[in-house]
Scaffold this motif. Sequence first.
Motif, PDB file in Angstrom:
ATOM      1  N   GLY A   1      -1.866  -0.462   6.324  1.00 11.96           N
ATOM      2  CA  GLY A   1      -1.364  -0.879   4.911  1.00 11.96           C
ATOM      3  C   GLY A   1       0.246  -0.627   4.983  1.00 11.96           C
ATOM      4  N   THR A   2       0.958  -1.031   4.324  1.00  4.95           N
ATOM      5  CA  THR A   2       2.522  -1.014   4.417  1.00  4.95           C
ATOM      6  C   THR A   2       3.069  -1.307   3.171  1.00  4.95           C
ATOM      7  N   VAL A   3       4.158  -0.710   2.848  1.00  2.73           N
ATOM      8  CA  VAL A   3       4.894  -0.920   1.623  1.00  2.73           C
ATOM      9  C   VAL A   3       6.426  -0.959   2.177  1.00  2.73           C
ATOM     10  N   TRP A   4       7.162  -1.933   1.517  1.00  9.51           N
ATOM     11  CA  TRP A   4       8.634  -2.081   1.888  1.00  9.51           C
ATOM     12  C   TRP A   4       9.477  -1.235   0.849  1.00  9.51           C
ATOM     13  N   ILE A   5      10.199  -0.366   1.644  1.00  2.55           N
ATOM     14  CA  ILE A   5      10.808   0.667   0.766  1.00  2.55           C
ATOM     15  C   ILE A   5      12.230   0.225   1.062  1.00  2.55           C
TER      16      ILE A   5
ATOM     17  N   HIS B   1       7.585  10.699  -1.897  1.00  4.86           N
ATOM     18  CA  HIS B   1       5.888  10.771  -1.974  1.00  4.86           C
ATOM     19  C   HIS B   1       5.452   9.915  -1.035  1.00  4.86           C
ATOM     20  N   ILE B   2       6.116   8.457  -0.950  1.00  4.00           N
ATOM     21  CA  ILE B   2       5.382   7.510  -0.167  1.00  4.00           C
ATOM     22  C   ILE B   2       5.789   7.827   1.337  1.00  4.00           C
TER      23      ILE B   2
ATOM     24  N   ILE C   1       0.853  -1.240  -0.001  1.00  2.00           N
ATOM     25  CA  ILE C   1      -0.240   0.019  -0.006  1.00  2.00           C
ATOM     26  C   ILE C   1       0.996   1.284  -0.039  1.00  2.00           C
ATOM     27  N   ARG C   2       0.682   2.176  -0.816  1.00  2.00           N
ATOM     28  CA  ARG C   2       1.364   3.356  -1.192  1.00  2.00           C
ATOM     29  C   ARG C   2       0.701   4.584  -0.700  1.00  2.00           C
TER      30      ARG C   2
ATOM     31  N   ILE D   1       9.862   0.663   6.330  1.00  2.00           N
ATOM     32  CA  ILE D   1       8.405   0.247   6.035  1.00  2.00           C
ATOM     33  C   ILE D   1       7.746   1.359   6.191  1.00  2.00           C
ATOM     34  N   ALA D   2       6.831   1.963   5.361  1.00  2.00           N
ATOM     35  CA  ALA D   2       5.953   2.829   5.534  1.00  2.00           C
ATOM     36  C   ALA D   2       4.388   2.443   5.720  1.00  2.00           C
TER      37      ALA D   2
END
Length: 172
Positions: free
Chosen positions: A117-121, A72-73, A17-18, A148-149
């Motif tokens: 929600g997360t996204v692996w940066i 931006h994320i 999720i971004r 992790i965002a």
Amino acid sequence: MNISNPILQALNQRRSIRKFTDEPVSREDLTAILEAGRWAPSGLNNQPWRFLAVHDSDPRAEALAGCTKYGHIIRAARELICIFLEKDKIYNAMKDHQAVGGCIQNMMLAAHSLGIGTVWIGEIVNHGEEVLEVLGLDNDKYELQAVIAAGHPDQQGSSTRKELSELMLEEY
């Protein structure tokens, strides 16, 4: 896949999720996510990972956004979980890097189970020394692994996967 099993269901349904809402992540949820990372397996049970949670109101969040092309994320997230290896805890670099991957996966699955929600940066590791500097951490002591965002989702995630037969080296 048996999607009536809650763990298999989470593995099948979790998506990156971004985009996030303005709703904060509760301290209770953040703690549960960090605890899930803490319980990941590691060789010799050395637990070489270290975490730093950066809230969206922390000025370091904007500094982190400047360390990646995915700023931006970072700016959209309510929470940033920075994951490091503590260098003097490493006993086998490959095993310890793999363990951190498991730790990150645990945290992302825990977040998913909580509706976060997360996204692996991962790209941010290309600027690891800069990240350590903006966070005030010692480059001789820590190695950045990922950020992790996280936040409450403001989008539906999507993904596709290759068929299992495309990934198998032999018939099983």
